[in-house]
Design an enzyme around this catalytic site. Structure first.
Site, short mmCIF file in Angstrom:
data_model
loop_
_atom_site.label_atom_id
_atom_site.label_comp_id
_atom_site.label_asym_id
_atom_site.label_seq_id
_atom_site.Cartn_x
_atom_site.Cartn_y
_atom_site.Cartn_z
N ASP A 95 -2.35 -0.87 5.56
CA ASP A 95 -1.99 0.54 5.62
C ASP A 95 -0.95 0.83 4.54
OD1 ASP A 95 -3.55 0.71 7.87
OD2 ASP A 95 -1.99 1.54 9.15
N SER A 123 6.89 -3.97 2.89
CA SER A 123 6.92 -4.29 1.48
C SER A 123 5.63 -3.88 0.79
CB SER A 123 7.20 -5.77 1.27
OG SER A 123 7.54 -6.01 -0.08
N HIS A 136 -4.60 -7.90 5.82
CA HIS A 136 -5.91 -8.46 6.15
C HIS A 136 -6.72 -8.72 4.88
CE1 HIS A 136 -5.86 -7.47 10.61
NE2 HIS A 136 -4.77 -6.88 10.15
#
Length: 287
Positions: A90, A250, A147
């Site tokens: 995201d 980050s 992911h």
């Protein structure tokens, strides 16, 4: 605050000491500390707790457990198709494009060295010369697990010690070579698109970086450390599987070789993205 002043103050700040202090706060289990701080954080950044498997922020053991929270099943569908690349996290796109002459674009007036980013290994860097990069910034409100964009077999992991500048837009525009200066973990995979590197970049008050195969990646006498993974017990991750996480947010940088992938034309700097959505495609060889 003036952007130049904000960047200058980061040079003067004891970055690692501040980050260790933040790490202590993020790990404390005292309810009167962690519940108040987590509640303030949810309200301040507008965190959508309806997506979380545990929607009650006071139920988490500590702030780090909340920050790396799992989502309910189906919250992030993974793009289908063997050639489709999934977004790894995201956030929003910081920059993406071609790696020109061994340099990666950071922001207007700023770029940095591919060789320096991957820890100074010429053979590793050579696999991505003339290739493609994509930088995804995770803001405080985002889901903070990272992911796989494509199926991959892990070949090596390089931990590169460094500084801990903030990685927000203001700092990327002001601090030269930011992503090649900050502490980072470079994970090299073999994929259907050829070699792929996923670079997890640390930042100001990021308490730690973890991978699913090594757990917490900690500094080792402040020197570059490379771990190689053989074929006897290969570590294989499928597209959409978790590969790592940030305890406090980050940036993730994806690297692919020349003529291997094409990013979606709709993507550009500041494009919002969600983990699992269509991010690009593996380039098809000419018949």
């Amino acid at each position: 605050m003036n952007p130049k002043l904000f960047a200058t103050l980061q040079y003067l700040t004891p970055q690692h000491t501040l980050s260790r202090a933040a790490g202590w706060l993020a790990e404390t289990r005292a309810p009167w500390i962690k519940d108040r701080f987590t509640g303030w954080f949810v309200n301040k950044y507008g965190v959508d707790m309806s997506e979380a498997q545990e929607s009650d922020y006071t139920a988490y053991a500590n702030f780090n457990d909340f920050f790396t929270r799992a989502l309910v099943d189906g919250a992030r569908p993974i793009t289908e198709g063997t050639t489709a690349l999934a977004c790894p996290a995201d956030g929003h796109v910081s920059q993406l494009g071609e790696i020109h002459n061994g340099r990666i674009f950071q922001a207007k007036g700023q770029d940095y060295s591919l060789l320096e980013l991957v820890g100074g290994d010429p053979q590793l860097a050579a696999q991505f010369t003339g290739g493609e990069f994509a930088t995804v910034y995770l803001s405080p409100k985002d889901y903070h697990r990272v992911h796989m964009p494509v199926d991959g077999v892990l070949r090596s992991m390089v931990h590169v010690p460094g500084q801990l500048f903030s990685v927000n837009q203001v700092t990327t525009e002001q601090v030269p070579r930011l992503f090649a200066r900050n502490e980072r973990v470079v994970c090299l995979f073999d994929t259907p698109a050829g070699p792929m590197a996923m670079v997890l970049v640390g930042a100001m008050i990021v308490a730690s970086i973890e991978t699913v195969w090594a757990g917490l990646v900690t500094p080792h006498k402040r020197r570059i450390r490379t771990t190689h993974y053989g074929d006897s017990k290969p570590i294989t991750l499928k597209k959409g599987e978790e590969m790592g996480r940030f305890k406090l947010g980050s940036t993730v940088i994806l690297l692919f070789g020349a003529d291997r992938v094409k990013w979606l034309e709709s993507l550009a700097a500041e494009s919002p993205v969600r983990m699992g959505e269509h991010f690009g495609d593996i380039a098809q060889a000419d018949a």
